[in-house]
Enzyme design. Structure first.
Site, PDB file in Angstrom:
ATOM      1  N   TYR A   1       1.250  -0.781   0.235  1.00 27.61           N
ATOM      2  CA  TYR A   1      -0.046  -0.169   0.155  1.00 27.61           C
ATOM      3  C   TYR A   1       1.372   1.268   0.348  1.00 27.61           C
ATOM      4  O   TYR A   1       2.371   1.525  -0.195  1.00 27.61           O
ATOM      5  CB  TYR A   1      -0.916  -0.054   1.428  1.00 27.61           C
ATOM      6  CG  TYR A   1      -2.212   0.955   1.204  1.00 27.61           C
ATOM      7  CD1 TYR A   1      -2.719   1.358   0.181  1.00 27.61           C
ATOM      8  CD2 TYR A   1      -1.961   1.106   2.447  1.00 27.61           C
ATOM      9  CE1 TYR A   1      -3.874   2.079  -0.045  1.00 27.61           C
ATOM     10  CE2 TYR A   1      -3.404   2.688   1.992  1.00 27.61           C
ATOM     11  CZ  TYR A   1      -4.477   2.976   1.074  1.00 27.61           C
ATOM     12  OH  TYR A   1      -5.536   3.434   2.076  1.00 27.61           O
TER      13      TYR A   1
ATOM     14  N   LYS B   1     -21.488 -19.066 -11.448  1.00 31.60           N
ATOM     15  CA  LYS B   1     -20.248 -18.802 -12.699  1.00 31.60           C
ATOM     16  C   LYS B   1     -19.307 -18.579 -12.065  1.00 31.60           C
ATOM     17  O   LYS B   1     -18.013 -19.619 -12.713  1.00 31.60           O
ATOM     18  CB  LYS B   1     -20.796 -18.170 -13.579  1.00 31.60           C
ATOM     19  CG  LYS B   1     -22.129 -18.287 -14.884  1.00 31.60           C
ATOM     20  CD  LYS B   1     -22.104 -19.278 -15.382  1.00 31.60           C
ATOM     21  CE  LYS B   1     -23.107 -19.073 -16.124  1.00 31.60           C
ATOM     22  NZ  LYS B   1     -23.010 -20.252 -17.406  1.00 31.60           N
TER      23      LYS B   1
HETATM   24  C1  LIG Z   1     -26.507 -22.702 -18.371  1.00 30.02           C
HETATM   25  C2  LIG Z   1     -26.321 -21.103 -19.038  1.00 30.02           C
HETATM   26  O1  LIG Z   1     -25.597 -20.175 -19.064  1.00 30.02           O
HETATM   27  C3  LIG Z   1     -28.132 -20.409 -18.716  1.00 30.02           C
HETATM   28  O2  LIG Z   1     -28.988 -21.984 -18.949  1.00 30.02           O
HETATM   29  O3  LIG Z   1     -28.707 -19.859 -19.513  1.00 30.02           O
HETATM   30 MG   LIG Z   2     -26.137 -17.812 -19.066  1.00 31.79          MG
END
Ligand SMILES: CC(=O)C(=O)O
Ligand SMILES: [Mg+2]
Ligand SMILES: NC(=O)C1=CN([C@@H]2O[C@H](COP(=O)(O)OP(=O)(O)OC[C@H]3O[C@@H](n4cnc5c(N)ncnc54)[C@H](O)[C@@H]3O)[C@@H](O)[C@H]2O)C=CC1
Length: 471
Positions: A114, A169
Site C-alpha cells: 500500500y 459461474k
Molecule cells: C447455463 C446457462 O448459462 C443458462 O442456462 O443460462
Molecule cells: Mg446463462
C-alpha cells in the site's frame, strides 16, 4: 434416464422423537413410503426419553418435499422442529469471498503493498498501461456481467435474483480454470448504459463474460463491446452454449453415422443461445437448419421486428417451410432446444428421422421430460448437472477464457470457438463414446487443459494473441 431425486432438491428434517411413542425405523419407513430418498442421518441430542435427529432426504421437487414434510408431521410422537433446504443453506451469505495472496504482517510490508510503495507501481502503469497485465489482477480476472433479463430459463428476474447464478459461474471459473471472476449484476436494461458501464469497469479485467442478457439486446451489447474494448468479450449464453452443443453433436453424429452436411436440424428458441447455435452449425457445415420460435418456423419473405430474425431467415430454412414445431420437425435428424420447458412432445420425436438426436437444453427444466423422451431417441442430452450428457456452457467458458487470458488474446474469434468445440469433443475417446457419454463431465480435468491449448493455438494462428505462452 429419469428425472431423479437429487441433491439439487434435498431437505434436512430436524425431528424430536419421543421414544415411548415412535420408533425411528418406523419414521424412516414412512419417509421412504412417501418416496423420499434418505441419504444421511445425524444424531443431534439424546436423552432417555427423547432424541433429536437430522434426516437428510432427497426429493423430486418442492411439492414432493411438502408431501414428505406432511407425512412426518402427522406421525405420533414426532415433533418436526425445523425443515431446511440444503440448496438454500449453501447460499447463505453468498458463495464467494476475496482472498489476499499474502498477509500484511508489519509496517514494512504495509508500505510495500500500500502507500507509499504502491505509488511507484501506479506510476509505472501510468507510463505504460500494458503493465496493468503484469502488475495488477487484470491478467487473471473476468467480469461476469448480467442485467438479470434472461436468467437460465427463468426469464427477467432482475439483477438481485441473478446474483446466485453469476456467483456460481465465478466459482466454476476459479475451481475449473483458476480464473478470478467477479459477479456484476447491473440495475439497468438500457443497452447504451450497459455498454458504458462495462467499458468503464474494463481496466480491472482481462476479459468480459456477458451472461443471461436477453435477445436481441445481447447482440448489440456484445458487438459494440467487442469493437470498443481490446480484451475478449464473450456472451456465454450465445457462444459457450454453441461451442458445447457442437462438441456434443460431433460425437453424437459419430454414433449414428451421419455427416454434418447431410443432416436436418431444428433449433427451437431463436434467442441468444439459439442464434449462436445456428451460426456455429452453419460454420461447421450444416446446410439444412430450421429455426422455430413461439410463432413457428422463421421464414423468408416475412418482416420481423427482431432484426436478428431477418438475418436468420436469409441464411436458414432452405426450403422455406412454415408451420409449428410439430410440422417442421418431420424428418429432422437433430432437435436443439434452447427455449422453454415442455415445448417438445413425444409425438414430435416420433416424426424425426432414424436415430433421433435430441438436445433439450432449456434450464432448469428441459424441453421434454427426459424419462418420456428416452424410449424414442437414440441420443438425449440436457443442460442439467444431474443427468448424463450435460450440454452446458460450463464445459466451455472456463477453458476458453483460460486460453484467452494466458495468451492475452484481444478477442475470442470464430476459429477459437471452433477449436474449443473440437477440443471438448476429443476428450471422449472412440472407445468411450456411447449414447450416454457423448460429452465429457464438467469435472474431467482434460477439458480445460485441451480447450486452453486449442484456443491458444487458434489465437496465435489468427494473430489475436499478444503474448507467447512459451515465454
Ligand atoms: C447455463 C446457462 O448459462 C443458462 O442456462 O443460462
Ligand atoms: Mg446463462
Ligand atoms: N444448457 C446450456 O448451456 C444453456 C441453456 N440455455 C437455456 O436456453 C434457454 C434460452 O436461453 P437464452 O437464449 O439465453 O434466452 P433468450 O431469452 O435469449 O431466448 C429464448 C428464446 O426462446 C423462445 N421461446 C420461449 N418459449 C418458447 C416456446 N414455447 N416455443 C418456442 N420458442 C420459445 C423465446 O421467444 C426466445 O426467442 C433457457 O432455458 C436457458 O436456460 C441457455 C444458455 C446455455
Amino acid at each position: 434416464m429419469a428425472l431423479e431425486r437429487t441433491a439439487s432438491m434435498s431437505i434436512i428434517l430436524r425431528l424430536e422423537i419421543d421414544k415411548s411413542l415412535a420408533h425411528f425405523g418406523g419414521i424412516l419407513s414412512s419417509i421412504s413410503a412417501a418416496g423420499g430418498d434418505i441419504v444421511a442421518i445425524d444424531v443431534i441430542k439424546v436423552s432417555k426419553q427423547r432424541t433429536v435427529r437430522d434426516i437428510t432426504v432427497n426429493v423430486y421437487d418442492q411439492a414432493h418435499a411438502q408431501q414428505v414434510v406432511d407425512v412426518v408431521s402427522r406421525l405420533a410422537g414426532v415433533k418436526l422442529i425445523n425443515v431446511s433446504d440444503r440448496t438454500f443453506l449453501v447460499h447463505l451469505g453468498g458463495k464467494l469471498e476475496v482472498q489476499p495472496k499474502m498477509p500484511i504482517k508489519n509496517r514494512e510490508e504495509l508500505s510495500r503493498v500500500y502507500t507509499p510503495g504502491v505509488a511507484r507501481v501506479c506510476q509505472a502503469i501510468a507510463e505504460d498501461p500494458s503493465k496493468a497485465f503484469s502488475l495488477t489482477i487484470k491478467r487473471n480476472t473476468v467480469a461476469v456481467v448480467s442485467d438479470g433479463s434472461a436468467v437460465l430459463g427463468l426469464g427477467d428476474v432482475g439483477p438481485y435474483a441473478a446474483m446466485p447464478v453469476m456467483e456460481g459461474k465465478a466459482m466454476l471459473f476459479k475451481q475449473l480454470a483458476g480464473v478470478d471472476a467477479f459477479p456484476i449484476c447491473l440495475d439497468t436494461k438500457d443497452t447504451e448504459e450497459i455498454i458504458r458501464i462495462v467499458k468503464a469497469i474494463a481496466p480491472a479485467f482481462g476479459g468480459i463474460n456477458l451472461e443471461d442478457i436477453s435477445a436481441p439486446r445481447c447482440f448489440e451489447i456484445e458487438e459494440r463491446l467487442k469493437e470498443e474494448l481490446d480484451i475478449p468479450v464473450f456472451h456465454d449464453d450465445q457462444h459457450g452454449t454453441a461451442v458445447v452443443m457442437l462438441a456434443g453433436l460431433l460425437n453424437a453424429l459419430k454414433l449414428v453415422g451421419k455427416r454434418l452436411d447431410e443432416i436436418k436440424v431444428v433449433v427451437c428458441g431463436i434467442g441468444a443461445a439459439g442464434t449462436a447455435c445456428t451460426k456455429m452449425l452453419l460454420s461447421a457445415g450444416v446446410q439444412n437448419i430450421i429455426g422455430v420460435d413461439r410463432d413457428g418456423a422463421i421464414v423468408r419473405g416475412k418482416r420481423y421486428d427482431n432484426p436478428m430474425w431477418n438475418w436468420y431467415a436469409e441464411r436458414t430454412n432452405p426450403d422455406n417451410v412454415s408451420g409449428s414445431l410439430s410440422d417442421v420437425i418431420e424428418g429432422a435428424d437433430v432437435f436443439i432446444g434452447v427455449s422453454a420447458p415442455g415445448v417438445l412432445k413425444v409425438e414430435d420425436i416420433k416424426k424425426m428421422a432414424r436415430d433421433p438426436i435430441v438436445f433439450a437444453m432449456a434450464n432448469p427444466i428441459p424441453e421434454i421430460d427426459p424419462e418420456e423422451a428416452e424410449p424414442y431417441v437414440r441420443v438425449l442430452a440436457t443442460g442439467r448437472s444431474d443427468l448424463p450428457n450435460q450440454i452446458n456452457n460450463v464445459l466451455c467458458f472456463p477453458g476458453i477464457f483460460r486460453g484467452a487470458l494466458d495468451c492475452r488474446a484481444r478477442e475470442i474469434n470464430e476459429e477459437m470457438k471452433l477449436a474449443a468445440a473440437k477440443a471438448i469433443a476429443s476428450v471422449v475417446s472412440d472407445e468411450e463414446l456411447n449414447e450416454y457419454y457423448i460429452i465429457p463431465s464438467v469435472f474431467n480435468t482434460k477439458v480445460v487443459e485441451r480447450v486452453r491449448e486449442a484456443v491458444i493455438e487458434a489465437a496465435v494462428r489468427t494473430g489475436v494473441a499478444r503474448r507467447d505462452t512459451k515465454d
